[in-house]
Design a protein around this motif. Structure first.
Motif, short mmCIF file in Angstrom:
data_model
loop_
_atom_site.label_atom_id
_atom_site.label_comp_id
_atom_site.label_asym_id
_atom_site.label_seq_id
_atom_site.Cartn_x
_atom_site.Cartn_y
_atom_site.Cartn_z
N SER A 85 0.93 -1.29 -0.01
CA SER A 85 0.05 -0.05 -0.07
C SER A 85 0.96 1.41 -0.15
O SER A 85 0.28 2.41 -0.43
CB SER A 85 -0.97 0.07 1.05
N ALA A 109 -2.51 6.57 3.42
CA ALA A 109 -2.63 5.34 2.56
C ALA A 109 -3.68 4.61 3.19
O ALA A 109 -4.67 3.87 2.33
CB ALA A 109 -1.34 4.36 2.79
N SER A 114 -3.15 3.85 -1.85
CA SER A 114 -1.88 3.62 -2.38
C SER A 114 -1.07 4.97 -2.20
O SER A 114 -1.58 5.79 -2.89
CB SER A 114 -1.60 2.76 -3.35
#
Length: 186
Positions: A85, A109, A114
């Protein structure tokens, strides 16, 4: 030179000699063999090697009740990096960053998707080439430039509400800068 530095130098020399004797350096130089991605780690000192707060070891499950177990599982920045991520550029070390900035990026995140960490610590030469300020907090590893694949407006509003964030800027190319200096924007 410290004993630790001498050991590192001896290890490096031994590895180099071993690589030369196997011809692996020729393969690496010719790009025939791909290099693994960079990984950063901070090792605890010998006197703290068995402390769970240092190593991150979890107590056995019979020592925790079910409420504690959920709160003690692996989370935060390192977990999100491991899950993919958060992606890191090889030239952007994160082990030198203050933990509160790493956690802000981890929260971004988790909430917005991401994150790609583009820049953290810079040498003075690299900072100059990047167009950074003379007193940039990147020079002391107190700043992060990252990219989120969503509209920056929501992320910026969220970051303005975080007390850990001092400097805050979104550049025209979509990169967001945060640091732990005084509260400002430019």
């Amino acid at each position: 030179m410290s004993a630790k530095s001498q050991m590192c130098l001896a290890f490096w020399l031994a590895c180099t000699a071993s690589l030369m004797s196997t011809g692996l350096t020729t393969a690496l130089a010719s790009d025939e063999m791909p290099l693994p991605p960079a990984a950063y780690a901070s090792l605890p000192s010998n006197d703290k090697i068995n402390e769970t707060s240092t190593t991150g070891s979890l107590p056995s499950s019979n020592q925790l009740n079910s409420n504690q177990l959920g709160a003690r599982t692996l989370s935060g920045f390192a977990s999100l990096v491991a899950q993919g991520s958060i992606t890191l550029r090889a030239s952007a070390p994160t082990n030198c960053l203050p933990g509160n900035l790493r956690e802000v990026v981890a929260d971004v995140a988790s909430k917005f998707g991401s994150v790609s960490v583009e820049s953290t610590h810079r040498s003075s030469g690299r900072n100059w080439r990047a167009g950074g300020a003379r007193q940039s907090l990147h020079l002391s590893c107190r700043a992060i430039d990252f990219r989120v694949r969503t509209r920056a407006r929501g992320v910026m509003a969220y970051l303005r509400g975080r007390s850990e964030v001092g400097g805050l800027k979104v550049y025209g190319n979509g990169i967001i800068h945060i640091d732990n200096g005084s509260r400002r924007s430019w």
